[in-house]
Design a protein around this motif. Structure first.
Motif, PDB file in Angstrom:
ATOM      1  N   UNK A   4     -15.883 -12.666  19.190  1.00  0.00           N
ATOM      2  CA  UNK A   4     -14.570 -12.323  18.632  1.00  0.00           C
ATOM      3  C   UNK A   4     -13.482 -13.212  19.220  1.00  0.00           C
ATOM      4  N   UNK A   5     -13.607 -13.556  20.492  1.00  0.00           N
ATOM      5  CA  UNK A   5     -12.636 -14.454  21.122  1.00  0.00           C
ATOM      6  C   UNK A   5     -12.805 -15.871  20.573  1.00  0.00           C
ATOM      7  N   UNK A   6     -14.044 -16.262  20.323  1.00  0.00           N
ATOM      8  CA  UNK A   6     -14.290 -17.567  19.690  1.00  0.00           C
ATOM      9  C   UNK A   6     -13.568 -17.646  18.345  1.00  0.00           C
ATOM     10  N   UNK A   7     -13.680 -16.611  17.522  1.00  0.00           N
ATOM     11  CA  UNK A   7     -13.021 -16.601  16.219  1.00  0.00           C
ATOM     12  C   UNK A   7     -11.505 -16.676  16.371  1.00  0.00           C
ATOM     13  N   UNK A   8     -10.987 -15.959  17.355  1.00  0.00           N
ATOM     14  CA  UNK A   8      -9.547 -15.951  17.629  1.00  0.00           C
ATOM     15  C   UNK A   8      -9.057 -17.349  18.009  1.00  0.00           C
ATOM     16  N   UNK A   9      -9.760 -17.986  18.936  1.00  0.00           N
ATOM     17  CA  UNK A   9      -9.380 -19.331  19.367  1.00  0.00           C
ATOM     18  C   UNK A   9      -9.578 -20.351  18.254  1.00  0.00           C
ATOM     19  N   UNK A  10     -10.640 -20.179  17.485  1.00  0.00           N
ATOM     20  CA  UNK A  10     -10.928 -21.129  16.422  1.00  0.00           C
ATOM     21  C   UNK A  10      -9.855 -21.069  15.330  1.00  0.00           C
ATOM     22  N   UNK A  11      -9.303 -19.898  15.097  1.00  0.00           N
ATOM     23  CA  UNK A  11      -8.233 -19.803  14.107  1.00  0.00           C
ATOM     24  C   UNK A  11      -7.030 -20.638  14.527  1.00  0.00           C
ATOM     25  N   UNK A  12      -6.735 -20.637  15.817  1.00  0.00           N
ATOM     26  CA  UNK A  12      -5.653 -21.492  16.332  1.00  0.00           C
ATOM     27  C   UNK A  12      -5.992 -22.967  16.135  1.00  0.00           C
ATOM     28  N   UNK A  13      -7.242 -23.340  16.439  1.00  0.00           N
ATOM     29  CA  UNK A  13      -7.655 -24.730  16.241  1.00  0.00           C
ATOM     30  C   UNK A  13      -7.528 -25.148  14.782  1.00  0.00           C
ATOM     31  N   UNK A  14      -7.874 -24.237  13.879  1.00  0.00           N
ATOM     32  CA  UNK A  14      -7.789 -24.541  12.452  1.00  0.00           C
ATOM     33  C   UNK A  14      -6.337 -24.790  12.045  1.00  0.00           C
ATOM     34  N   UNK A  15      -5.424 -24.018  12.602  1.00  0.00           N
ATOM     35  CA  UNK A  15      -3.999 -24.245  12.319  1.00  0.00           C
ATOM     36  C   UNK A  15      -3.581 -25.652  12.732  1.00  0.00           C
ATOM     37  N   UNK A  16      -4.007 -26.063  13.910  1.00  0.00           N
ATOM     38  CA  UNK A  16      -3.673 -27.406  14.409  1.00  0.00           C
ATOM     39  C   UNK A  16      -4.258 -28.476  13.497  1.00  0.00           C
ATOM     40  N   UNK A  17      -5.535 -28.329  13.149  1.00  0.00           N
ATOM     41  CA  UNK A  17      -6.206 -29.304  12.300  1.00  0.00           C
ATOM     42  C   UNK A  17      -5.603 -29.348  10.902  1.00  0.00           C
ATOM     43  N   UNK A  18      -5.157 -28.193  10.401  1.00  0.00           N
ATOM     44  CA  UNK A  18      -4.547 -28.145   9.068  1.00  0.00           C
ATOM     45  C   UNK A  18      -3.298 -29.002   9.003  1.00  0.00           C
ATOM     46  N   UNK A  62      -7.053 -22.610   3.760  1.00  0.00           N
ATOM     47  CA  UNK A  62      -7.663 -21.351   3.329  1.00  0.00           C
ATOM     48  C   UNK A  62      -8.371 -20.637   4.481  1.00  0.00           C
ATOM     49  N   UNK A  63      -8.885 -21.418   5.423  1.00  0.00           N
ATOM     50  CA  UNK A  63      -9.631 -20.836   6.532  1.00  0.00           C
ATOM     51  C   UNK A  63      -8.715 -20.126   7.532  1.00  0.00           C
ATOM     52  N   UNK A  64      -7.436 -20.454   7.541  1.00  0.00           N
ATOM     53  CA  UNK A  64      -6.521 -19.816   8.500  1.00  0.00           C
ATOM     54  C   UNK A  64      -6.541 -18.304   8.315  1.00  0.00           C
ATOM     55  N   UNK A  65      -6.355 -17.851   7.090  1.00  0.00           N
ATOM     56  CA  UNK A  65      -6.330 -16.415   6.828  1.00  0.00           C
ATOM     57  C   UNK A  65      -7.716 -15.783   6.965  1.00  0.00           C
ATOM     58  N   UNK A  66      -8.757 -16.509   6.552  1.00  0.00           N
ATOM     59  CA  UNK A  66     -10.097 -15.919   6.610  1.00  0.00           C
ATOM     60  C   UNK A  66     -10.529 -15.702   8.056  1.00  0.00           C
ATOM     61  N   UNK A  67     -10.212 -16.630   8.947  1.00  0.00           N
ATOM     62  CA  UNK A  67     -10.571 -16.455  10.356  1.00  0.00           C
ATOM     63  C   UNK A  67      -9.726 -15.353  10.995  1.00  0.00           C
ATOM     64  N   UNK A  68      -8.482 -15.230  10.562  1.00  0.00           N
ATOM     65  CA  UNK A  68      -7.632 -14.150  11.073  1.00  0.00           C
ATOM     66  C   UNK A  68      -8.223 -12.799  10.695  1.00  0.00           C
ATOM     67  N   UNK A  69      -8.669 -12.675   9.461  1.00  0.00           N
ATOM     68  CA  UNK A  69      -9.306 -11.437   9.014  1.00  0.00           C
ATOM     69  C   UNK A  69     -10.556 -11.140   9.826  1.00  0.00           C
ATOM     70  N   UNK A  70     -11.346 -12.185  10.106  1.00  0.00           N
ATOM     71  CA  UNK A  70     -12.585 -12.005  10.862  1.00  0.00           C
ATOM     72  C   UNK A  70     -12.319 -11.528  12.283  1.00  0.00           C
ATOM     73  N   UNK A  71     -11.412 -12.209  12.988  1.00  0.00           N
ATOM     74  CA  UNK A  71     -11.241 -11.832  14.393  1.00  0.00           C
ATOM     75  C   UNK A  71     -10.530 -10.491  14.516  1.00  0.00           C
ATOM     76  N   UNK A  72      -9.634 -10.180  13.590  1.00  0.00           N
ATOM     77  CA  UNK A  72      -8.958  -8.887  13.660  1.00  0.00           C
ATOM     78  C   UNK A  72      -9.948  -7.742  13.433  1.00  0.00           C
ATOM     79  N   UNK A  73     -10.896  -7.944  12.519  1.00  0.00           N
ATOM     80  CA  UNK A  73     -11.917  -6.923  12.286  1.00  0.00           C
ATOM     81  C   UNK A  73     -12.798  -6.732  13.518  1.00  0.00           C
ATOM     82  N   UNK A  74     -13.155  -7.840  14.170  1.00  0.00           N
ATOM     83  CA  UNK A  74     -13.984  -7.755  15.378  1.00  0.00           C
ATOM     84  C   UNK A  74     -13.211  -7.141  16.536  1.00  0.00           C
ATOM     85  N   UNK A  75     -11.932  -7.491  16.666  1.00  0.00           N
ATOM     86  CA  UNK A  75     -11.109  -6.886  17.724  1.00  0.00           C
ATOM     87  C   UNK A  75     -11.050  -5.373  17.550  1.00  0.00           C
TER      88      UNK A  75
END
Length: 216
Positions: free
Chosen positions: A58-72, A87-100
């Motif tokens: 879940x922390x990986x997904x959280x950090x990866x969403x930040x990385x995706x923002x930078x790469x975008x 498109x992945x910014x919102x999808x990763x946010x949904x994923x990590x929030x569900x896991x949190x």
């Protein structure tokens, strides 16, 4: 030795995405044989270890969403890459929030990560910050492509209490990675990616995936 895989890696007619994938066959085979993957396959994984893995993931997904923002932001000159990453910014946010929510993670900064996952995450962050967006896509795809591949390898097992998790996370029918493969091949055809650099990043991230599985 898999001579067919070696031939694919060395064949210039083979698309770059396929050469990258085949070059990491040995790492993928090690991932299959980790206690975590085998424990999911036979349904006998220690539940405590499963919980640790999921919290860390879940922390990986959280950090990866930040990385995706930078790469975008870096991908703006490349419309196809930008569209995919945005498109992945919102999808990763949904994923990590569900896991949190599932694992009662309040403040992700308070979670102590294992050495292997932390090194992997730090590396992907470095790629996002210091490389062109195409190289971040190269760093992203080992995760996207390995998990469904593992699902294909273990689908005949009796996953027991992990059946729902395996269906959701190791879905053998998932093909979303094909979009990223196509972006990598498109960049290669246009001379927008260096194969040696791509190979180094791809291999490092596939190793990161294996080491994360193996850390549990």
């Amino acid at each position: 030795m898999d001579t067919r895989a070696t031939h694919t890696v060395n064949d210039p007619k083979t698309k770059l995405s396929a050469r990258l994938w085949e070059s990491t066959k040995g790492i993928r085979d090690m991932a299959i044989n980790t206690d975590f993957v085998q424990g999911i396959k036979n349904g006998k994984l220690d539940p405590e270890k499963f919980g640790v893995f999921c919290v860390e993931d879940s922390i990986y997904l959280y950090k990866q969403q930040h990385n995706i923002k930078v790469a975008t932001e870096k991908a703006k000159p490349y419309p196809d890459q930008y569209t995919y990453l945005h498109k992945r910014i919102d999808s990763y946010k949904t994923l990590y929030e569900a896991e949190f929510k599932k694992w009662h993670v309040g403040k992700p900064e308070g979670i102590s990560l294992g050495k292997d996952l932390k090194e992997y995450m730090d590396y992907e962050e470095d790629v996002a910050l210091n490389r062109q967006s195409i190289y971040f896509l190269v760093a992203l795809i080992p995760c996207l492509k390995l998990w469904p591949w593992l699902g294909q390898q273990i689908k005949d097992g009796n996953h027991g209490i992990y059946n729902d998790w395996a269906k959701a996370n190791l879905d053998p029918d998932y093909v979303g990675f094909k979009t990223v493969d196509a972006l990598i091949d498109e960049a290669d055809e246009k001379g927008g990616i260096q194969e040696d650099e791509a190979m180094k990043i791809y291999t490092k991230c596939m190793e990161g995936e294996y080491k994360f599985f193996n850390s549990i």
